[in-house]
Scaffold this active site. Structure first.
Site, PDB file in Angstrom:
ATOM      1  N   TYR A   1      21.335  10.356 -53.233  1.00 12.58           N
ATOM      2  CA  TYR A   1      21.532  11.652 -53.675  1.00 12.58           C
ATOM      3  C   TYR A   1      20.700  11.855 -55.108  1.00 12.58           C
ATOM      4  O   TYR A   1      20.338  13.035 -55.376  1.00 12.58           O
ATOM      5  CB  TYR A   1      22.731  11.840 -54.071  1.00 12.58           C
ATOM      6  CG  TYR A   1      23.895  12.315 -52.644  1.00 12.58           C
ATOM      7  CD1 TYR A   1      24.047  11.257 -51.820  1.00 12.58           C
ATOM      8  CD2 TYR A   1      24.424  13.590 -52.608  1.00 12.58           C
ATOM      9  CE1 TYR A   1      24.672  11.656 -50.658  1.00 12.58           C
ATOM     10  CE2 TYR A   1      25.077  13.992 -51.516  1.00 12.58           C
ATOM     11  CZ  TYR A   1      25.353  13.098 -50.486  1.00 12.58           C
ATOM     12  OH  TYR A   1      25.980  13.298 -49.574  1.00 12.58           O
TER      13      TYR A   1
ATOM     14  N   ASP B   1      28.169   0.757 -40.145  1.00  9.14           N
ATOM     15  CA  ASP B   1      27.939   0.930 -38.715  1.00  9.14           C
ATOM     16  C   ASP B   1      29.151   0.448 -38.086  1.00  9.14           C
ATOM     17  O   ASP B   1      29.786   1.348 -37.237  1.00  9.14           O
ATOM     18  CB  ASP B   1      26.926   0.520 -37.943  1.00  9.14           C
ATOM     19  CG  ASP B   1      26.388  -1.263 -38.113  1.00  9.14           C
ATOM     20  OD1 ASP B   1      27.222  -1.681 -39.083  1.00  9.14           O
ATOM     21  OD2 ASP B   1      25.604  -1.473 -37.932  1.00  9.14           O
TER      22      ASP B   1
ATOM     23  N   ASP C   1      30.210  10.012 -47.866  1.00  7.31           N
ATOM     24  CA  ASP C   1      30.085  11.458 -47.374  1.00  7.31           C
ATOM     25  C   ASP C   1      30.182  11.520 -45.763  1.00  7.31           C
ATOM     26  O   ASP C   1      31.036  12.235 -45.445  1.00  7.31           O
ATOM     27  CB  ASP C   1      28.628  12.081 -47.362  1.00  7.31           C
ATOM     28  CG  ASP C   1      28.231  13.479 -47.129  1.00  7.31           C
ATOM     29  OD1 ASP C   1      29.411  14.110 -47.360  1.00  7.31           O
ATOM     30  OD2 ASP C   1      27.160  13.598 -46.554  1.00  7.31           O
TER      31      ASP C   1
ATOM     32  N   ASP D   1      34.115  12.488 -43.579  1.00  2.80           N
ATOM     33  CA  ASP D   1      33.976  13.761 -42.447  1.00  2.80           C
ATOM     34  C   ASP D   1      34.537  13.026 -40.971  1.00  2.80           C
ATOM     35  O   ASP D   1      35.407  13.852 -40.336  1.00  2.80           O
ATOM     36  CB  ASP D   1      32.574  14.264 -42.213  1.00  2.80           C
ATOM     37  CG  ASP D   1      32.516  15.648 -42.983  1.00  2.80           C
ATOM     38  OD1 ASP D   1      32.973  15.700 -44.163  1.00  2.80           O
ATOM     39  OD2 ASP D   1      31.735  16.605 -42.669  1.00  2.80           O
TER      40      ASP D   1
HETATM   41  C1  IPM Z   1      30.582  17.025 -49.525  1.00  2.00           C
HETATM   42  C2  IPM Z   1      29.067  17.880 -49.362  1.00  2.00           C
HETATM   43  C3  IPM Z   1      28.226  17.671 -50.465  1.00  2.00           C
HETATM   44  C4  IPM Z   1      27.631  16.154 -50.579  1.00  2.00           C
HETATM   45  C5  IPM Z   1      27.059  18.284 -50.219  1.00  2.00           C
HETATM   46  C6  IPM Z   1      27.262  19.881 -50.114  1.00  2.00           C
HETATM   47  C7  IPM Z   1      26.198  18.430 -51.351  1.00  2.00           C
HETATM   48  O1  IPM Z   1      28.842  17.448 -48.147  1.00  2.00           O
HETATM   49  O2  IPM Z   1      30.983  17.061 -50.750  1.00  2.00           O
HETATM   50  O3  IPM Z   1      30.983  16.206 -48.931  1.00  2.00           O
HETATM   51  O4  IPM Z   1      27.237  15.521 -49.652  1.00  2.00           O
HETATM   52  O5  IPM Z   1      28.390  15.470 -51.375  1.00  2.00           O
HETATM   53 MN    MN Z   2      30.155  16.091 -46.938  1.00  2.00          MN
END
Ligand code: IPM
Ligand code: MN
Ligand code: NAD
Length: 363
Positions: free
Chosen positions: A141, A221, A245, A249
């Site tokens: 990032y 992975d 990240d 999710d």
């Molecule tokens: C998160 C989001 C952010 C990230 C984006 C919006 C910059 O996906 O907080 O999970 O990748 O950190």
């Molecule tokens: Mn995210």
């Protein structure tokens, strides 16, 4: 207890879900005799439209003066074709950098009450309780060089970490594991990447300071699979920025909706609190958003910035109770509506407030 909380609601469903979180915190303040002062400032696409920049100076100044920042979400489709440095998301990345919090805590639970909402079988997820510690200020990032060299048809990003950046977030991971089930899983790609090899060596060095906590290493992975097949075996999962990240999710599948997940970022000047989900442009402005991730994020403010453990737990228990009673936002009612009451964002917020009130009054 006095807390000055800056609210940066942002884009899409951000304002809808943060206003419910704020309302729950206000209810809690009234019940507990606390003084929570809220200020609102713009960020993201909302700020680009009004102030010409995704992180206005006034927003940053207010953030640095507060005890905690509650962020909704940033990102809107109209900015999708802009380069990264001009997009709403950069406002959030700048805010994270300026506030300095490097350890992003993302707790994931399998709530018994909504287990049917997960595509995973109940016996796989039952009792799962994983705390992700995602490094938030390094890696791909923020590394340089970064560039899209259009003329020559090439592009770079750089995954960069210093040993100290790894050690400080690892230490947080071990400390938290020490207070939980005493197991830390560090996730990397050390079979391919030098950065991951340093990451793994550093985690082992820091781990030596915490003999009571066991350490295991997984490749990212394989970890993506283990999380779906045996999530109950993980306690604290420590990983770098991009892997965290993606995996967090994915881990939302265990809970059953991304809209349920809270986060807290600690270790810097001011803690930053944000639900894990984004601005969800597909459902924004329709009252369909699940505010529970934002409300649970509010609970984390009380726990990590206010030291108000009982109040944080009361909000978490109210959320469980509301789910137990069959109240759902549409994202949680995918398996049919039988016996369930589907609520709008605002109705769900009101239900949680009502339940918090009943619990605290009867406690
Ligand atoms: C998160 C989001 C952010 C990230 C984006 C919006 C910059 O996906 O907080 O999970 O990748 O950190
Ligand atoms: Mn995210
Ligand atoms: P998203 O998290 O916004 O949405 C993914 C899916 O989950 C969508 O179908 C959405 O409707 C659903 N969803 C998300 N939150 C929900 C909630 N509270 N209730 C019900 N359903 C919910 O991810 P995306 O669509 O990939 O990204 C949209 C925008 O958000 C992008 O601009 C992205 O960069 C941004 N984003 C911001 C943050 C943040 O501000 N912290 C986090 C992730 C993504």
């Amino acid at each position: 207890m006095k807390l000055r909380i800056l609210v940066t609601a942002g884009d899409g469903i951000g304002p809808e879900v943060t206003s419910e979180a704020v309302a729950v915190l206000k209810e809690m303040a009234a019940l507990g005799g606390h003084d929570f002062a809220f200020t609102e400032k713009r960020i993201g696409g909302d700020a680009i439209r009004n102030d010409g920049t995704p992180l206005p100076a006034g927003t940053l100044a207010a953030a640095l003066e507060s005890d905690a920042v509650l962020l909704g979400a940033v990102g809107a489709n109209e900015f999708n074709s802009l380069p990264p440095e001009k997009r709403p998301e950069v406002g959030l990345l700048q805010l994270r950098t300026e506030l300095g919090g490097f350890a992003n805590l993302r707790p994931i639970f399998a709530f018994k009450e909504i287990e049917a909402n997960s595509p995973l079988r109940p016996e796989v997820i039952d009792g799962a309780d994983v705390l992700f510690v995602r490094e938030l200020l390094g890696g791909l990032y923020f590394g340089h060089p970064r560039e899209w060299d259009r003329a020559n048809g090439q592009a770079w990003n750089t995954m960069h970490y210093t040993r100290d950046e790894v050690a400080r977030v690892a230490r947080i991971g071990f400390q938290l594991a020490g207070k939980r089930r005493k197991k830390l899983t560090s996730v990397d790609k050390a079979n391919v990447l030098e950065v991951s090899q340093m990451w793994r060596a550093t985690v082992n060095e820091v781990g030596a300071e915490f003999p009571g906590v066991s350490v295991e290493h997984q490749y990212v992975d394989a970890m993506a699979m283990h999380l779906m097949t045996r999530p109950r075996e993980f306690d604290v999962v420590l990983t770098e920025n991009l892997f965290g990240d993606i995996l967090s999710d994915e881990a939302g599948v265990i809970t059953g909706s991304l809209g349920m997940l809270p986060s807290a970022t600690i270790g810097g000047k001011v803690n930053l609190y944000e639900p894990v989900h984004g601005s969800a442009p597909d459902i924004a402005g329709k009252g369909l958003a699940n505010p529970l991730g934002a409300i649970l994020t509010g609970a984390l403010i009380l726990r990590h910035s206010g030291g108000l453990e009982a109040e944080a737990a009361a909000i978490e228990s109210a959320v469980r109770k509301v789910l137990e009673q069959g109240f759902r936002t549409p994202d949680l009612a995918r398996n049919g509506h039988q016996g369930l009451t589907v609520l709008s964002t605002r109705e769900m917020g009101a239900k949680v407030r009502e339940t918090v009130k009943e619990q605290v009054v009867h406690a």
